[in-house]
Structure formats: structure tokens, C-alpha cells
Enzyme design. Sequence first.
Site, PDB file in Angstrom:
ATOM      1  N   LYS A 104       0.864  -1.101  -0.123  1.00 62.00           N
ATOM      2  CA  LYS A 104      -0.272   0.089  -0.004  1.00 62.00           C
ATOM      3  C   LYS A 104       0.902   1.195   0.144  1.00 62.00           C
ATOM      4  CE  LYS A 104      -3.175   2.998   2.645  1.00 62.00           C
ATOM      5  NZ  LYS A 104      -3.620   3.586   3.786  1.00 62.00           N
ATOM      6  N   GLY A 165      -7.954   9.545  10.240  1.00 62.50           N
ATOM      7  CA  GLY A 165      -8.160   9.916  11.443  1.00 62.50           C
ATOM      8  C   GLY A 165      -9.124  10.725  12.165  1.00 62.50           C
ATOM      9  N   ALA A 191      -9.353   6.100   5.086  1.00 60.80           N
ATOM     10  CA  ALA A 191      -9.209   7.144   5.757  1.00 60.80           C
ATOM     11  C   ALA A 191     -10.494   8.018   5.933  1.00 60.80           C
ATOM     12  CB  ALA A 191      -8.166   7.972   5.333  1.00 60.80           C
ATOM     13  N   GLY A 192     -10.827   7.957   7.141  1.00 60.75           N
ATOM     14  CA  GLY A 192     -11.842   9.258   7.707  1.00 60.75           C
ATOM     15  C   GLY A 192     -13.057   8.541   8.112  1.00 60.75           C
ATOM     16  N   ASN A 213      -8.937   1.809  10.649  1.00 58.84           N
ATOM     17  CA  ASN A 213      -7.935   1.702  11.669  1.00 58.84           C
ATOM     18  C   ASN A 213      -8.466   2.336  12.923  1.00 58.84           C
ATOM     19  OD1 ASN A 213      -4.358   2.117  12.216  1.00 58.84           O
ATOM     20  ND2 ASN A 213      -5.848   1.173  13.315  1.00 58.84           N
TER      21      ASN A 213
END
Length: 261
Positions: A104, A165, A191-192, A213
Site C-alpha cells: 500500500k 483519523g 481514511a476518515g 484503523n
Amino acid sequence: MVGKLKNDFLKISNKKLKSRLIVGTGKYKNFKETAQAIKASGADMVTVAVRRVNITDKKKPLLTDYINPKKIILLPNTAGCYSSEEALRTLRLAREMGGWKLVKLEVLGDKKTLYPNMIETIKSTKILVKEGFKVMVYCTDDPLLAKKLEDSGASAIMPLASPIGSGLGLQNKVNISLIIKKSKVPVIVDAGIGTASDATIAMELGCDGVLINSAIANSKNPIIMAKAFKDAVISGRNSFLAGRMKKKFFASPSSPLKGLI
């Protein structure tokens, strides 16, 4: 349709995944909690920040002591890299350490927004593809730049839902939808994402998968949240495959009008 759902795999390069949920391995209290969350998520693939997570130094706790790489695909990533040179060096190191070719790529633009530097990202993608890597690429939600990445040989396009995040969820569903319609490789929102319903929305749009994550690791109970995301991704995917009803501006009775007494 039932048979189709049973064989509904996510294929990235030469990897076939049963789960469309990919999870990260950062921000957890310890490796034990990481392993428990991954198990609860049902994920077949996890990302590993080569510059941050110990996977080779046997003098320190090893991630691979808690996660079996024969059962879970480890996806090395370039988290924390702000230039093409840094990212390339990191992934070449990952290949030397573990023979990884599926990777990635993320090349960040600045430390405040953590938005990808797309000029450096496209440049890095082209080089890595020439070197034989299979590259999953973190990118902006710009449909034109996403297409350039695909044309550069990316194995998967990974547009952000919102800043890394942030937990803000999908901020631009129109652009994500345009990327999906134009892409011939998997589109995985990265993401987000903040909560399970965000993942469902992404999957209902037609995304091939989501990567989570912070939303799991930073929750009050990561194990339960991981399970929630597992269910949310499955539900969203099934909803997409089933095909939603058409939207209308006026009411429509649920019961048929014919044969009324």
C-alpha cells in the site's frame, strides 16, 4: 442471487479475499488487543506500517507473534512518508525483509491535513509498478487523478472519505461514485471513516471494500467495534448487490390499490 453472494470475493491483484473489510494495526493498546480486534473483524488483510510496527526485530514484541501471516495477509504500507524517495525506500525494504510485492502506497503532502501529495504519489506508483510491485494507492477523491493512478498500473484505488483519523465519514459521495464508475480495478475507501454506518454507506455506493484503523482502535471497545464494522460491510455490500428501490418525490402506497373493498 444466494449463490452469487456466497462467491462474492474481493480480488486484488492475485489475492482473493473473503472479507471486504481491511483493517490497520496501529493505535491499539498492545498487540494482544490488535489481534483480538482483527479476529472480531473477520478481515483477511491487515495493513502494517513498515516504519512503525515491529515485524522483524526478535528482541522486541513482534506483530507476527500475535497474527499468523499464513492466515492473514500482511499489507506493508508507507505511513509517515512525505516524499517519493521515502516511500520507495520503505517498500523496497519491505520486499527485502519479507518478500512482499503487494503493498500500500501513501505519500503525504503535509502533517496537518495528511492529504496525499498526488504528484509524488503518481510518480511513485509508476516506478513501483515497473519494479514489479502490485500497488494499492491512497489518494484524493479526485476522479481524474484516480484514473491516472489506474492508468499508471495501480492494483487498487484507495480514495479518502475524509482526512486520516478525522472520523468525519464520507464527505463527497458524488466523487467516490464517479471514481467507482470509471475504475476497472477495486475501489477501497481509505481514511476518515468514523463509525459502522459510514462503512455501510461506502459499500452501498458500490465500493469494493473499506479500510479501517482509527475508528476501531480509538473506540471505547475496539473488539465490539471491529465486529460492528464486519457486519456493516457485509450489510452494505448485500444492499448494493440487491439494488435499492428508486427514489420518488411523492408517496406510494405499500399495499396494491386493485381489489379494494
